[in-house]
Design a protein around this motif. Structure first.
Motif, short mmCIF file in Angstrom:
data_model
loop_
_atom_site.label_atom_id
_atom_site.label_comp_id
_atom_site.label_asym_id
_atom_site.label_seq_id
_atom_site.Cartn_x
_atom_site.Cartn_y
_atom_site.Cartn_z
N ARG A 49 18.32 31.87 65.76
CA ARG A 49 17.62 32.19 67.00
C ARG A 49 17.40 30.93 67.83
N GLY A 50 17.08 29.82 67.17
CA GLY A 50 16.90 28.58 67.91
C GLY A 50 18.18 28.06 68.55
N LEU A 51 19.34 28.39 67.96
CA LEU A 51 20.63 27.99 68.52
C LEU A 51 21.15 28.98 69.55
N GLY A 52 20.39 30.05 69.83
CA GLY A 52 20.83 31.04 70.80
C GLY A 52 21.87 32.00 70.27
N ALA A 53 21.96 32.17 68.96
CA ALA A 53 22.95 33.05 68.34
C ALA A 53 22.31 34.37 67.96
N GLN A 54 23.17 35.39 67.79
CA GLN A 54 22.70 36.72 67.37
C GLN A 54 22.92 36.97 65.88
N LEU A 55 23.62 36.07 65.20
CA LEU A 55 23.97 36.30 63.79
C LEU A 55 24.08 34.96 63.09
N ALA A 56 23.63 34.91 61.84
CA ALA A 56 23.67 33.67 61.04
C ALA A 56 24.63 33.85 59.87
#
Length: 344
Positions: A85-92
């Protein structure tokens, strides 16, 4: 004076066009789905390049980050969600050690279910394209399921931000350009807290068997049955038959219990304590053969385990114990065990 005003008007029109193109480009980049690849630095770059190629049809971006830290897979999954979420992504995406090698794990930042897929070995020894292919299949699986749940309830996307430029040409007054201010961020726009992801259960029974060896060529058969928890604790029973607690003229049957702890990784390290007793059948000088019980022992064990094919692994342990017997007195023993262990 009129010529100067025309130059200023052309310059402002050019600036407005550049700002509009920049804003639309930034908005398009935000709309692209992003995947956070959270791995160690030595493998992250090459796998990230291959993953971008594998996700090209989805027009997805790949952002990189360090591997999540935590004491358990449950904690590491929640940390991975917050990092994505901190990197602006929707999936880890990140890796966990498995029984036969590494495993890739994936979770949506607003999801509660972790998906995982095994790899045919550790990441450092695999081709980046192999890891990226498995990672892309996890991404497609999670996104397809997510799209199927929200396609009917998904609200219409907000309109793209626009910038208006007002130009006034007035004699003896400077030209002014005004742009609307972006809307202020309200309290309702705060991101939701990281959801707790489900952890795969790594507990189960294991059965091991092999040889126990001492100096001088003495050898015995050793067997162990143990329950392993997902936190790395192990409790079980063990038994030996042979000469490990006697001489070449003696045969022993020993029984006992053990408590140990194993670490994650390949190979894994295991250490713990054990206790038990033995029943000795001996051939005495002069042909006398007798049995005696009551030899108690307590000791410590340390060893390493290496995963093999399927659910098998090989263990090499070093054990040392203090033995006390009413017949032979007290003493110290040490031996090395080579065991094959299978998860039941």
């Amino acid at each position: 004076m009129v010529y100067g005003s025309g130059k200023w008007a052309a310059a402002l029109l050019l600036a407005a066009a550049v700002m509009t193109i920049t804003a639309r480009s930034a908005h398009a980049q935000v709309d692209e789905p992003a995947v956070a690849l959270l791995l160690d630095a030595d493998a992250r770059a090459e796998i990230g390049r291959e993953l971008r190629v594998a996700l090209a049809e989805r027009h997805a971006r790949v952002v990189a980050g360090t591997a999540p830290l935590g004491d358990t897979p449950l904690v590491r999954a929640a940390v991975a969600q917050r990092m994505a979420r901190g990197l602006g992504a929707q999936l880890a995406l990140w890796s966990e050690p498995g029984t036969r090698g590494a495993q890739l794990h994936a979770v949506l930042v607003d999801g509660s279910e972790v998906r995982h897929a095994p790899l045919p070995g550790v990441i450092a020894e695999l081709e980046p394209r192999v890891v990226a292919t498995v990672a892309a299949s996890l991404v497609d699986e999670l996104w397809q399921e997510h799209d199927a749940h929200v396609v009917e309830a998904e609200p219409a996307p907000p309109p793209a931000p626009s910038i208006s430029v007002e130009i006034r040409l007035e004699p003896e007054r400077p030209l002014r350009a005004r742009a609307p201010q972006p809307p202020s961020r309200g309290d309702d726009d705060e991101p939701p807290p990281a959801s707790v992801a489900a952890e795969p259960d790594g507990s189960g029974w294991g059965l091991a068997g092999g040889g126990a060896f001492q100096t001088g060529g003495l050898a015995s058969f050793e067997a162990r049955l143990a329950w392993r928890s997902r936190d790395g604790w192990c409790v079980g029973a063990w038994s030996t038959f042979g000469h490990v607690f006697a001489s070449e003229n003696w045969e022993t049957v020993a029984l006992g219990v053990e408590l140990a702890r194993s670490t994650r990784g390949v190979p894994s390290l295991e250490y713990g304590m054990f206790a038990g007793f033995d029943v000795v059948a001996s051939d005495r000088p002069g042909g006398e053969r007798g049995n005696h019980a009551g030899a108690a022992l307590i000791g410590a064990r340390v060893g390493v385990g290496v995963p093999m094919a399927s659910d098998w692994r090989v263990r090499l342990d070093f054990s040392a114990a203090a033995v006390s017997s009413a017949v032979d007195g007290a003493g110290l023993l040490s031996w090395v065990s080579l065991l094959a262990e299978r998860r039941l």
